[in-house]
Design a protein around this motif. Structure first.
Motif, PDB file in Angstrom:
ATOM      1  N   ALA A   1       2.606  -4.133   3.383  1.00 16.16           N
ATOM      2  CA  ALA A   1       2.848  -3.084   2.384  1.00 16.16           C
ATOM      3  C   ALA A   1       3.619  -1.914   2.995  1.00 16.16           C
ATOM      4  O   ALA A   1       3.690  -1.758   4.217  1.00 16.16           O
TER       5      ALA A   1
ATOM      6  N   SER B   1       4.588   4.690   5.640  1.00 16.82           N
ATOM      7  CA  SER B   1       5.715   5.512   6.061  1.00 16.82           C
ATOM      8  C   SER B   1       5.757   5.739   7.562  1.00 16.82           C
ATOM      9  O   SER B   1       4.727   5.862   8.219  1.00 16.82           O
TER      10      SER B   1
ATOM     11  N   LEU C   1      11.391   6.198  -3.209  1.00 20.98           N
ATOM     12  CA  LEU C   1      10.250   7.027  -3.621  1.00 20.98           C
ATOM     13  C   LEU C   1      10.711   8.334  -4.252  1.00 20.98           C
ATOM     14  O   LEU C   1      11.847   8.751  -4.072  1.00 20.98           O
TER      15      LEU C   1
ATOM     16  N   GLN D   1       0.776   4.399  -6.431  1.00 24.12           N
ATOM     17  CA  GLN D   1      -0.043   3.689  -5.456  1.00 24.12           C
ATOM     18  C   GLN D   1      -1.462   3.600  -5.989  1.00 24.12           C
ATOM     19  O   GLN D   1      -1.922   4.537  -6.666  1.00 24.12           O
TER      20      GLN D   1
ATOM     21  N   GLY E   1      -6.822   0.291  -2.542  1.00 25.24           N
ATOM     22  CA  GLY E   1      -5.661   0.358  -1.650  1.00 25.24           C
ATOM     23  C   GLY E   1      -5.685   1.569  -0.736  1.00 25.24           C
ATOM     24  O   GLY E   1      -6.125   2.650  -1.123  1.00 25.24           O
TER      25      GLY E   1
ATOM     26  N   ALA F   1      -2.143   7.050   3.437  1.00 30.38           N
ATOM     27  CA  ALA F   1      -2.068   7.754   4.719  1.00 30.38           C
ATOM     28  C   ALA F   1      -2.884   9.033   4.669  1.00 30.38           C
ATOM     29  O   ALA F   1      -3.511   9.416   5.649  1.00 30.38           O
TER      30      ALA F   1
ATOM     31  N   GLY G   1      -7.184  -3.738  -0.712  1.00 33.73           N
ATOM     32  CA  GLY G   1      -8.421  -4.287  -0.161  1.00 33.73           C
ATOM     33  C   GLY G   1      -8.356  -5.756   0.176  1.00 33.73           C
ATOM     34  O   GLY G   1      -9.396  -6.412   0.248  1.00 33.73           O
TER      35      GLY G   1
ATOM     36  N   LEU H   1      -3.160  -2.628   9.805  1.00 30.48           N
ATOM     37  CA  LEU H   1      -3.370  -1.576  10.811  1.00 30.48           C
ATOM     38  C   LEU H   1      -4.552  -1.935  11.714  1.00 30.48           C
ATOM     39  O   LEU H   1      -4.508  -1.716  12.934  1.00 30.48           O
TER      40      LEU H   1
HETATM   41  C1  LIG Z   1      -1.117   4.582   6.572  1.00 29.64           C
HETATM   42  C2  LIG Z   1      -0.651   4.210   5.200  1.00 29.64           C
HETATM   43  C3  LIG Z   1       0.554   4.704   4.724  1.00 29.64           C
HETATM   44  C4  LIG Z   1       1.008   4.366   3.455  1.00 29.64           C
HETATM   45  N1  LIG Z   1       2.221   4.841   3.037  1.00 29.64           N
HETATM   46  C5  LIG Z   1       2.706   4.426   1.838  1.00 29.64           C
HETATM   47  C6  LIG Z   1       4.015   4.776   1.433  1.00 29.64           C
HETATM   48  O1  LIG Z   1       4.746   5.477   2.137  1.00 29.64           O
HETATM   49  N2  LIG Z   1       4.462   4.310   0.236  1.00 29.64           N
HETATM   50  C7  LIG Z   1       3.679   3.508  -0.569  1.00 29.64           C
HETATM   51  O2  LIG Z   1       4.127   3.095  -1.624  1.00 29.64           O
HETATM   52  N3  LIG Z   1       2.439   3.165  -0.205  1.00 29.64           N
HETATM   53  C8  LIG Z   1       1.940   3.588   0.973  1.00 29.64           C
HETATM   54  N4  LIG Z   1       0.702   3.160   1.366  1.00 29.64           N
HETATM   55  C9  LIG Z   1      -0.052   2.220   0.504  1.00 29.64           C
HETATM   56  C10 LIG Z   1       0.278   0.769   0.871  1.00 29.64           C
HETATM   57  O3  LIG Z   1       1.631   0.486   0.591  1.00 29.64           O
HETATM   58  C11 LIG Z   1      -0.551  -0.234   0.071  1.00 29.64           C
HETATM   59  O4  LIG Z   1      -0.382   0.007  -1.301  1.00 29.64           O
HETATM   60  C12 LIG Z   1      -2.034  -0.217   0.413  1.00 29.64           C
HETATM   61  O5  LIG Z   1      -2.223   0.054   1.774  1.00 29.64           O
HETATM   62  C13 LIG Z   1      -2.654  -1.545   0.060  1.00 29.64           C
HETATM   63  O6  LIG Z   1      -4.047  -1.534   0.201  1.00 29.64           O
HETATM   64  P1  LIG Z   1      -4.809  -1.960   1.548  1.00 29.64           P
HETATM   65  O7  LIG Z   1      -4.599  -0.854   2.515  1.00 29.64           O
HETATM   66  O8  LIG Z   1      -6.234  -2.057   1.125  1.00 29.64           O
HETATM   67  O9  LIG Z   1      -4.246  -3.248   2.016  1.00 29.64           O
HETATM   68  C14 LIG Z   1       0.219   3.518   2.629  1.00 29.64           C
HETATM   69  C15 LIG Z   1      -0.999   3.018   3.113  1.00 29.64           C
HETATM   70  C16 LIG Z   1      -1.449   3.343   4.374  1.00 29.64           C
HETATM   71  C17 LIG Z   1      -2.747   2.755   4.849  1.00 29.64           C
END
Ligand SMILES: Cc1cc2nc3c(=O)[nH]c(=O)nc-3n(C[C@H](O)[C@H](O)[C@H](O)COP(=O)(O)O)c2cc1C
Lengths: 237, 445
Positions: B97, B100, B146, B169, B263, B266, B307, B332
């Motif tokens: 996914a 950033s 974005l 998101q 989900g 950050a 998740g 991560l």
């Molecule tokens: C550290 C971090 C940074 C993220 N940055 C963005 C981002 O810049 N743009 C975005 O659309 N989603 C962002 N997300 C959300 C992820 O793209 C994704 O939707 C989400 O992590 C999925 O759920 P999960 O963490 O349970 O797998 C971020 C998630 C995390 C954990």
């Protein structure tokens, strides 16, 4: 090349009534810095969207009529003149070059643009220069509400009036307004016009062919109070 | 009378309120002391209806299984077959996914690219633009478009293999973002055209379009900018999936990404993470229904996230109708986030391995959610990339195991009929029968 293009007096005349948008953009996007096809005129634009987007060659493009959304979007080096009005997002995310709207522009003119020069002879609607990231914008008429919202850097010159909430939550962009400002947005304040500001403004007025003097303008910028979150400022947002 | 003569009174242990439990009370005290809401990284921490509440039936007399070590179970997926001249071909239906650069270190971004590339899948940029490290190490890179447009430029747009227009998101549908000053290094500041050290807000709405009709024109522009080559994804947080997916399809998306409330993020307000959006198991069926009603299921591909942790989660998401899944938090963790190896340092930060979520502060002992050079250097992008690739391989093998047991020769052949639910909630949300019954709550027979 498509029959829609005719060369007249060294100008490539592209008739959008006889060809598709893809053919037009494809032809313009295929040009590089060494091209000798440096002058283009687009006939019958009829408000089409995404005209002349993503051009990277330093060519001159005249759009003979009104343009739809995102005209000259992401422009990176071309000089584009619109002989008409432009819809939402003209020159959005421009990197370099220039875009000149001879009529009025709709919302979000020059949104997020990083560089280059956007000139609007008429008025611009709401959110002119929203999130601008380095572009110079000169509007000879007035701008609508929320202009320069979250503007990061670059210069916005407004020869007419500005609508409500000018420069809301702006960062380091410089705003210059000759007329009245309906209201200032959060964290936007009147600034003293420094010599550097005056030089920047004077140069932009000349580039845009304006006759105003820098002394007729007021400079606005960020009070920088919202740069780092503080609870006592929560009511400002 | 002496005490000895008193009847024995049993001591009742102290009893905490279920409403004002210790965590809630501590949060009230924290709020009272600081005057500001809690911000943290990660996804929801409370228990929600999830993939764990679903089970596969497996094959038996009425259905035949496939032989685990002999018979093929395909995993490949093609994304972007609707309009794009160059659809994306992935070996496995598990993508990385968008996260950033800024929230993550450059090494972490590179490791994600390396791991995804070894596994034959794609990775995604995030709010903050594309770094050369991740482009260089990612065979297939999706470039996010974005509201902030931080770092957005034509050159990178054309270098991308696909473009993802982010509407929302799952962690914060309807919310923007914030990268706090502590994480704004020179490099991050430069890429975002902002001064160093200040809080960087990411807007919640796009600056130059609102609503599905504008989105259609925005997608046209993105296609014109990139010669109609690249698949255009639209990402939404799960809230009204039926309508959002239908409108994204109408606007011209090649692929839709649906991110459930679990989900990760950050940095977002805790109240947002825990109280907005809907669980992913409740969002997939309405999304698939929208695609089916438009005759677009499998033509516009559906990627779901929020998740996903195991091959079982992957298989369940696909059985409910998704074409692929995306992982953020799990990727991560595979890189080394919250690893007990750094327990001493987590303790110093007042937390413990597994619970560390102050990702916005930039002091991550594992060197992943930081811009501090010393901390970031702790993550070896090659080794971390290898760990991610191993993990992706396990997810795939697990999903295949379950698919074969259901008699399916491709992950895409799994279907809702392969599933039952353990709870009434999950049965209603995923629209599969409660185990042992033929009851799907909410369905009219
Ligand atoms: C550290 C971090 C940074 C993220 N940055 C963005 C981002 O810049 N743009 C975005 O659309 N989603 C962002 N997300 C959300 C992820 O793209 C994704 O939707 C989400 O992590 C999925 O759920 P999960 O963490 O349970 O797998 C971020 C998630 C995390 C954990």
């Amino acid at each position: 090349m498509s029959t829609a293009v005719q060369v007249m007096d060294d100008v490539n005349v592209f008739d959008l009534a006889a060809a598709t948008l893809r053919e037009l953009n494809g032809a313009l996007q295929n040009l590089d810095a060494t091209t000798n096809q440096t002058a283009w005129t687009i006939l019958n634009p009829r408000g089409a969207h995404a005209l002349a987007v993503g051009v990277t060659a330093p060519v001159n493009i005249t759009i003979d009529g009104h343009a739809g959304y995102y005209c000259a979007g992401m422009n990176d080096g071309a000089t584009v003149v619109i002989n008409g009005n432009a819809a939402t997002g003209v020159a959005e995310n421009m990197m370099s070059g220039s875009v000149h709207v001879r009529g009025d522009a709709s919302q979000s003119a020059g949104a997020t643009a990083h560089g280059g020069l956007l000139i609007i002879d008429g008025n611009a609607s709401a959110r002119c220069g929203i999130s601008m990231k380095g572009v110079d914008i000169v509007v000879k008429g007035s701008v609508g509400h929320m202009s320069a919202f979250m503007a990061q850097s670059g210069n916005l010159v407004i020869c007419g009036n500005a609508g409500e909430a000018l420069g809301d939550s702006l960062y380091e962009a410089r705003l210059f307004v000759k007329g009245k400002v309906a209201s200032l947005g959060a964290d936007c304040e009147v600034k003293e016009m420094t010599d550097e500001d005056r030089d920047i403004l004077a140069a932009l007025l000349i580039k845009a062919g304006c006759t105003e003097s820098p002394d007729e303008f007021t400079r606005y910028g960020s009070a920088r109070k919202l740069y780092n979150f503080h609870v006592d400022n929560a009511g400002e947002y | 009378m002496t005490e000895d003569h008193l009847p024995h009174i049993p001591q009742t242990p102290p009893r905490f309120s279920a409403t004002f439990d210790p965590h809630t009370a501590a949060e009230i005290r924290r709020a009272a002391a600081t005057g500001i809401y809690d911000i943290r990284g990660g996804g929801t921490k409370r228990k929600l209806p999830h993939f764990d509440d679903l089970l596969f039936l497996g094959a038996s007399v009425s259905r035949y299984p496939l032989e685990g070590y002999r018979e093929k179970c395909g995993t490949e997926v093609t994304l972007g077959t609707r309009f794009a001249k160059k659809p994306i071909h992935l070996k496995i239906p598990i993508t990385i996914a968008g996260m950033s650069f800024g929230s993550l270190s450059a090494n972490a971004k590179e490791a994600l690219g390396r791991g995804a590339t070894i596994a034959g899948t794609s990775t995604t940029t995030g709010d903050g633009g594309m770094t050369p490290e991740e482009r260089g190490q990612s065979r297939t890179l999706v470039y996010q478009y974005l509201p902030s447009r931080y770092g957005m430029n034509l050159t990178d747009l054309r270098k991308a293999d696909a473009i993802e227009v982010v509407v929302g998101q799952g962690a914060k549908p309807g919310g923007g973002g914030m990268l706090l000053g502590q994480k704004i290094s020179d490099r991050v500041a430069h890429m975002r055209n902002l001064p160093k050290g200040i809080d960087q807000r990411s807007a919640c709405r796009h600056p130059d379009w609102t609503g599905p009709d504008d989105l259609e024109i925005k997608i046209l522009e993105l296609r014109e900018l990139t010669n109609w080559e690249k698949p255009i994804y639209v990402k939404v947080g799960a809230s009204r999936p039926y309508y959002d997916i239908a409108l994204a399809v109408k606007a011209g998306a090649d692929v839709v990404v649906l991110d459930g409330m679990q989900g990760g993020t950050a940095a977002t307000q805790e109240v947002f993470i825990e109280h907005a959006g809907i669980p992913i198991i409740s969002a997939i069926r309405p999304a698939v229904q929208a695609l089916q009603d438009l005759g677009m299921h499998r033509k516009v591909q559906l990627i779901v996230s929020g998740g996903v942790r195991t091959g079982a989660d992957v298989a369940k998401a696909m059985a409910l109708g998704a074409d692929a899944v995306a992982i953020g938090t799990a990727a991560l963790i595979a890189l080394g986030d919250n690893d007990p190896h750094w327990e001493d340092e987590y303790r110093k930060l007042g937390t413990t391995a597994g619970a560390y979520d102050d990702w916005h502060e930039g002091r991550d002992p594992a060197g992943i959610t930081t811009q501090d050079e010393v901390l970031a250097a702790r993550l070896d992008p090659v080794k971390a990339g290898r760990r991610l690739a191993n993990y992706l391989s396990v997810l795939t093998l697990e999903a295949q195991t379950l698919a074969r047991a259901c008699g399916k020769s491709h992950l895409h052949n799994m279907e809702p009929e392969d599933l039952v639910a353990l709870t009434i909630e999950a049965a209603a949300m995923a629209q599969v029968p409660l185990a042992g019954t033929n009851w799907i709550p909410g369905r009219n027979f």
